[in-house]
Design a protein around this motif. Structure first.
Motif, PDB file in Angstrom:
ATOM      1  N   GLY A   1       0.821  -1.199   0.000  1.00  0.00           N
ATOM      2  CA  GLY A   1       0.000   0.000   0.000  1.00  0.00           C
ATOM      3  C   GLY A   1       0.855   1.247   0.000  1.00  0.00           C
ATOM      4  N   LEU A   2       0.218   2.358  -0.377  1.00  0.00           N
ATOM      5  CA  LEU A   2       0.938   3.628  -0.371  1.00  0.00           C
ATOM      6  C   LEU A   2      -0.021   4.772  -0.119  1.00  0.00           C
ATOM      7  CD1 LEU A   2       0.288   5.280  -3.231  1.00  0.00           C
ATOM      8  CD2 LEU A   2       1.797   3.557  -4.149  1.00  0.00           C
ATOM      9  N   ALA A   3       0.554   5.857   0.334  1.00  0.00           N
ATOM     10  CA  ALA A   3      -0.198   7.100   0.535  1.00  0.00           C
ATOM     11  C   ALA A   3       0.706   8.261   0.154  1.00  0.00           C
ATOM     12  CB  ALA A   3      -0.639   7.238   1.991  1.00  0.00           C
ATOM     13  N   HIS A   4       0.143   9.237  -0.551  1.00  0.00           N
ATOM     14  CA  HIS A   4       0.827  10.484  -0.876  1.00  0.00           C
ATOM     15  C   HIS A   4       0.047  11.609  -0.213  1.00  0.00           C
ATOM     16  CE1 HIS A   4       1.815   8.218  -4.772  1.00  0.00           C
ATOM     17  NE2 HIS A   4       2.840   8.118  -3.963  1.00  0.00           N
ATOM     18  N   PHE A   5       0.760  12.553   0.391  1.00  0.00           N
ATOM     19  CA  PHE A   5       0.087  13.654   1.066  1.00  0.00           C
ATOM     20  C   PHE A   5       0.900  14.926   0.959  1.00  0.00           C
ATOM     21  CE2 PHE A   5       2.632  11.308   4.070  1.00  0.00           C
ATOM     22  CZ  PHE A   5       3.180  12.235   4.926  1.00  0.00           C
ATOM     23  N   LEU A   6       0.214  16.046   1.190  1.00  0.00           N
ATOM     24  CA  LEU A   6       0.811  17.357   1.007  1.00  0.00           C
ATOM     25  C   LEU A   6       0.292  18.297   2.087  1.00  0.00           C
ATOM     26  CD1 LEU A   6       2.312  19.338  -1.072  1.00  0.00           C
ATOM     27  CD2 LEU A   6       0.024  19.807  -1.947  1.00  0.00           C
ATOM     28  N   TYR A   7       1.180  19.078   2.681  1.00  0.00           N
ATOM     29  CA  TYR A   7       0.765  20.126   3.609  1.00  0.00           C
ATOM     30  C   TYR A   7       0.565  21.407   2.804  1.00  0.00           C
ATOM     31  CZ  TYR A   7       2.949  16.998   7.061  1.00  0.00           C
ATOM     32  OH  TYR A   7       3.306  15.919   7.818  1.00  0.00           O
ATOM     33  N   HIS A   8      -0.470  22.156   3.135  1.00  0.00           N
ATOM     34  CA  HIS A   8      -0.664  23.440   2.483  1.00  0.00           C
ATOM     35  C   HIS A   8      -1.351  24.415   3.431  1.00  0.00           C
ATOM     36  CE1 HIS A   8      -5.040  22.991   1.652  1.00  0.00           C
ATOM     37  NE2 HIS A   8      -4.755  21.713   1.505  1.00  0.00           N
ATOM     38  N   ARG A   9      -1.228  25.676   3.098  1.00  0.00           N
ATOM     39  CA  ARG A   9      -1.857  26.725   3.902  1.00  0.00           C
ATOM     40  C   ARG A   9      -3.361  26.577   3.851  1.00  0.00           C
ATOM     41  NH1 ARG A   9       1.771  31.919   2.174  1.00  0.00           N
ATOM     42  NH2 ARG A   9       3.637  31.254   3.302  1.00  0.00           N
ATOM     43  N   TYR A  10      -3.995  27.106   4.897  1.00  0.00           N
ATOM     44  CA  TYR A  10      -5.445  27.039   5.032  1.00  0.00           C
ATOM     45  C   TYR A  10      -5.905  28.397   5.547  1.00  0.00           C
ATOM     46  CZ  TYR A  10      -9.954  25.082   6.520  1.00  0.00           C
ATOM     47  OH  TYR A  10     -11.280  24.814   6.679  1.00  0.00           O
ATOM     48  N   MET A  11      -6.822  29.024   4.875  1.00  0.00           N
ATOM     49  CA  MET A  11      -7.232  30.392   5.214  1.00  0.00           C
ATOM     50  C   MET A  11      -7.874  30.522   6.591  1.00  0.00           C
ATOM     51  SD  MET A  11      -6.277  32.507   2.916  1.00  0.00           S
ATOM     52  CE  MET A  11      -7.246  33.942   3.331  1.00  0.00           C
ATOM     53  N   TRP A  12      -8.442  29.468   7.109  1.00  0.00           N
ATOM     54  CA  TRP A  12      -9.214  29.572   8.347  1.00  0.00           C
ATOM     55  C   TRP A  12      -8.466  29.017   9.548  1.00  0.00           C
ATOM     56  CZ3 TRP A  12     -11.813  33.000   6.337  1.00  0.00           C
ATOM     57  CH2 TRP A  12     -12.333  32.894   5.068  1.00  0.00           C
ATOM     58  N   SER A  13      -7.138  28.916   9.417  1.00  0.00           N
ATOM     59  CA  SER A  13      -6.317  28.416  10.512  1.00  0.00           C
ATOM     60  C   SER A  13      -4.905  28.971  10.363  1.00  0.00           C
ATOM     61  CB  SER A  13      -6.279  26.881  10.443  1.00  0.00           C
ATOM     62  OG  SER A  13      -5.368  26.360  11.374  1.00  0.00           O
ATOM     63  N   VAL A  14      -4.231  29.144  11.477  1.00  0.00           N
ATOM     64  CA  VAL A  14      -2.828  29.555  11.440  1.00  0.00           C
ATOM     65  C   VAL A  14      -1.976  28.397  10.934  1.00  0.00           C
ATOM     66  CG1 VAL A  14      -0.863  30.266  12.868  1.00  0.00           C
ATOM     67  CG2 VAL A  14      -3.141  31.238  13.289  1.00  0.00           C
ATOM     68  N   GLU A  15      -2.327  27.193  11.364  1.00  0.00           N
ATOM     69  CA  GLU A  15      -1.586  25.997  10.970  1.00  0.00           C
ATOM     70  C   GLU A  15      -1.948  25.585   9.546  1.00  0.00           C
ATOM     71  OE1 GLU A  15      -2.416  26.113  15.274  1.00  0.00           O
ATOM     72  OE2 GLU A  15      -3.782  25.884  13.580  1.00  0.00           O
ATOM     73  N   ASP A  16      -1.029  24.872   8.916  1.00  0.00           N
ATOM     74  CA  ASP A  16      -1.321  24.257   7.627  1.00  0.00           C
ATOM     75  C   ASP A  16      -2.333  23.131   7.815  1.00  0.00           C
ATOM     76  OD1 ASP A  16       0.492  25.890   6.333  1.00  0.00           O
ATOM     77  OD2 ASP A  16       2.035  24.354   6.127  1.00  0.00           O
ATOM     78  N   THR A  17      -2.786  22.595   6.707  1.00  0.00           N
ATOM     79  CA  THR A  17      -3.638  21.407   6.721  1.00  0.00           C
ATOM     80  C   THR A  17      -2.967  20.346   5.859  1.00  0.00           C
ATOM     81  OG1 THR A  17      -5.924  20.627   6.464  1.00  0.00           O
ATOM     82  CG2 THR A  17      -5.091  22.093   4.759  1.00  0.00           C
TER      83      THR A  17
END
Length: 118
Positions: free
Chosen positions: A34-50
């Motif tokens: 199995g595998l998973a690909h993921f990405l962090y990106h900015r989110y307008m409604w939070s200080v933290e990324d999503t």
């Protein structure tokens, strides 16, 4: 997909850049299943990324054995470790088997996705 897309995708996965895709592989007895690909990106409604879980795949021979669950949990744990509190993903409406798992792990949102290509 063209060779250029494959080459670019793998280069991004192998990059150590903060804003590039990351990947996880699930193994059983040393064999990738199995595998998973993921990405962090900015989110307008939070200080933290999503965290966006882009791809999730398990070999059909091991489906129903917890590999998908383990990958989702590992992606989310990695994100939390990196200071990213939320993980989200999308799936096809007719992916009933996958959605049975997703309904156990996360909250279904009311969003509908549109895509414009030209």
């Amino acid at each position: 997909m063209s060779d250029e897309v494959y080459e670019t995708s793998f280069a991004r996965l192998l990059s150590k850049g903060d804003n590039e895709y990351k990947g996880l592989i699930a193994e059983v007895d040393g064999k990738p299943v199995g595998l998973a690909h993921f990405l962090y990106h900015r989110y307008m409604w939070s200080v933290e990324d999503t965290c966006y879980l882009m791809d999730l795949f398990t070999d059909p021979s091991v489906r129903g054995k917890g590999i998908g669950r383990a990958l989702i949990e590992a992606v989310h744990a990695t994100a939390k470790h990196d200071g990213v509190p939320t993980t989200y993903w999308q799936t096809q409406e007719f992916n009933y088997k996958g959605r049975m798992l997703y309904d156990q792990l996360a909250t279904k949102t009311p969003f509908v996705i549109y895509e414009k290509n030209d």
